[in-house]
Write an enzyme that holds these catalytic residues in place. Structure first.
Site, short mmCIF file in Angstrom:
data_model
loop_
_atom_site.label_atom_id
_atom_site.label_comp_id
_atom_site.label_asym_id
_atom_site.label_seq_id
_atom_site.Cartn_x
_atom_site.Cartn_y
_atom_site.Cartn_z
N ASN A 91 -0.08 -4.47 -8.42
CA ASN A 91 -1.23 -5.35 -8.26
C ASN A 91 -2.23 -5.03 -9.37
O ASN A 91 -2.89 -4.00 -9.32
CB ASN A 91 -1.84 -5.11 -6.86
CG ASN A 91 -3.11 -5.89 -6.64
OD1 ASN A 91 -3.49 -6.74 -7.45
ND2 ASN A 91 -3.79 -5.61 -5.54
N LYS A 141 -4.91 -6.48 -10.08
CA LYS A 141 -6.29 -6.82 -9.69
C LYS A 141 -6.98 -7.61 -10.81
O LYS A 141 -6.31 -8.33 -11.54
CB LYS A 141 -7.05 -5.56 -9.30
CG LYS A 141 -6.27 -4.75 -8.25
CD LYS A 141 -7.07 -3.75 -7.52
CE LYS A 141 -6.18 -3.06 -6.50
NZ LYS A 141 -6.87 -2.14 -5.65
N HIS A 159 -5.29 -8.94 1.33
CA HIS A 159 -5.58 -7.63 0.75
C HIS A 159 -6.96 -7.17 1.24
O HIS A 159 -7.84 -8.01 1.44
CB HIS A 159 -5.55 -7.73 -0.78
CG HIS A 159 -5.65 -6.40 -1.46
ND1 HIS A 159 -6.85 -5.75 -1.62
CD2 HIS A 159 -4.70 -5.58 -1.98
CE1 HIS A 159 -6.63 -4.59 -2.23
NE2 HIS A 159 -5.34 -4.47 -2.46
N GLU A 214 -9.41 -5.96 -0.20
CA GLU A 214 -10.54 -6.41 -1.02
C GLU A 214 -10.89 -7.87 -0.69
O GLU A 214 -12.06 -8.26 -0.74
CB GLU A 214 -10.22 -6.22 -2.51
CG GLU A 214 -10.31 -4.74 -2.88
CD GLU A 214 -9.34 -4.29 -3.96
OE1 GLU A 214 -8.85 -5.13 -4.74
OE2 GLU A 214 -9.05 -3.08 -4.00
N GLU A 225 -1.75 -0.79 4.11
CA GLU A 225 -2.69 -0.29 3.09
C GLU A 225 -3.97 0.19 3.78
O GLU A 225 -4.89 -0.61 4.00
CB GLU A 225 -3.03 -1.43 2.13
CG GLU A 225 -1.87 -1.90 1.30
CD GLU A 225 -2.32 -2.18 -0.11
OE1 GLU A 225 -1.79 -1.57 -1.04
OE2 GLU A 225 -3.23 -2.99 -0.30
N GLY A 268 -7.61 2.79 -4.07
CA GLY A 268 -8.46 3.00 -5.24
C GLY A 268 -9.38 4.20 -5.12
O GLY A 268 -10.33 4.35 -5.89
N SER A 326 -3.55 4.33 -3.54
CA SER A 326 -3.60 5.47 -4.47
C SER A 326 -2.24 6.11 -4.77
O SER A 326 -2.16 7.31 -5.00
CB SER A 326 -4.58 6.54 -3.96
OG SER A 326 -5.89 6.03 -3.94
P1 PGA Z 1 -4.47 1.54 -5.63
O1 PGA Z 1 -4.49 0.04 -5.07
O2 PGA Z 1 -3.02 1.91 -5.86
O3 PGA Z 1 -5.28 1.50 -6.87
O4 PGA Z 1 -5.07 2.39 -4.55
C1 PGA Z 1 -3.55 -0.38 -4.13
C2 PGA Z 1 -3.81 -1.82 -3.76
O5 PGA Z 1 -4.95 -2.27 -3.83
O6 PGA Z 1 -2.90 -2.55 -3.39
#
Ligand code: PGA
Length: 261
Positions: free
Chosen positions: A11, A13, A96, A98, A168, A174, A214
């Site tokens: 992803n 982003k 997601h 976010e 997740e 993140g 992460s």
């Molecule tokens: P990250 O993001 O690996 O940077 O923690 C995972 C995600 O948002 O799917």
């Protein structure tokens, strides 16, 4: 039973402009070998999708949208529909954290987007996971239950075969906070338990469930070794071609071990 493929989703982003995305895809395609047991999916920003879809080797990579709108067309300024993405992407990340927490998406929005994806032959990757506060108050299972019921309402048993679930935990995304493998196992068992309750034992076994939060090249193997985990959803580390390639190699090794077992 046919062995499941391991699914690795990157992803990106809101990173990489058109030029950077194209260069990055070129670099990745030099590094990543095609493994029949591993499906690699890239989720760039929406405006680079079309040009990357012309550049991509579809045996090597598939594309995913990071989001979509659930109406097929109409007066929805700024949105992109599943109908418009049809044929360009094979997958869409839906719900997601976010989207849920920064943009206020509700379970109803998520449900409509899951429906729109399926209706347009795009496989939804439905994201679920608890926040730090929910975890502290011991509400993880309730959150997973509500998000699954909310996201999958109206999905038939047949349609469920197209759905992928990503666990997740919001506190791990993140942040560099690694979820313990035991936490991931417990949460994904709860997810499969809920799927079993809704769709039966076979569906619970068959559904692909990813872990995300992460994940790095050094932690990937620990998660991939878990029986409950069928793949990974990777944010930050997917933007580093070498780290992402390492993760794909680990997925291939893990899948090879599982098949020989
Ligand atoms: P990250 O993001 O690996 O940077 O923690 C995972 C995600 O948002 O799917």
């Amino acid at each position: 039973m046919v062995a499941k493929h391991t699914l690795i989703v990157g992803n990106w982003k809101m990173n990489l402009n058109m030029h950077e995305a194209s260069l990055y895809l070129h670099q990745l395609s030099e590094l990543v070998k095609v493994h029949r047991d591993v499906d690699v999916v890239l989720a760039p920003t929406i405006f680079t999708l079309q040009s990357l879809s012309l550049q991509i080797n579809r045996r090597q990579f598939k594309l995913a949208a990071q989001n979509l709108y659930w109406r097929d067309h109409g007066a929805f300024t700024g949105e992109v529909s599943a109908t418009q993405l049809r044929g360009i992407v094979d997958y869409a990340i839906i719900g997601h954290s976010e989207r849920r927490h920064v943009f206020g998406e509700t379970d109803k929005d998520v449900r409509n987007k899951v429906q729109a994806s399926i209706r347009n032959n795009i496989r939804p990757i439905l994201c679920v996971g608890e926040t730090t506060a929910e975890r502290t108050y011991g509400e993880t299972n309730d959150v997973l239950h509500d998000q699954l019921i909310g996201g999958l309402a109206n999905v038939t048993s047949d349609e469920l075969k197209e759905v992928i679930i990503a666990y997740e935990p919001v506190w791990a995304i993140g942040t560099g906070n690694n979820a313990l493998p035991s936490d991931v196992t417990t949460a994904i068992k709860a997810i499969r338990g809920q799927i079993k309750h809704l769709y039966g034992k076979q569906a619970a076994e068959d559904i692909t469930v990813l872990y995300g939060g992460s994940v790095t090249a050094s932690s990937a193997a620990d998660y991939l070794a878990l029986e409950e985990v069928d793949g990974l959803l990777i944010g930050g580390a997917s933007l580093d071609a070498h780290a992402f390639t390492d993760i794909i190699k680990k997925a291939h090794k893990g899948a090879a071990v599982a098949t020989n077992a």
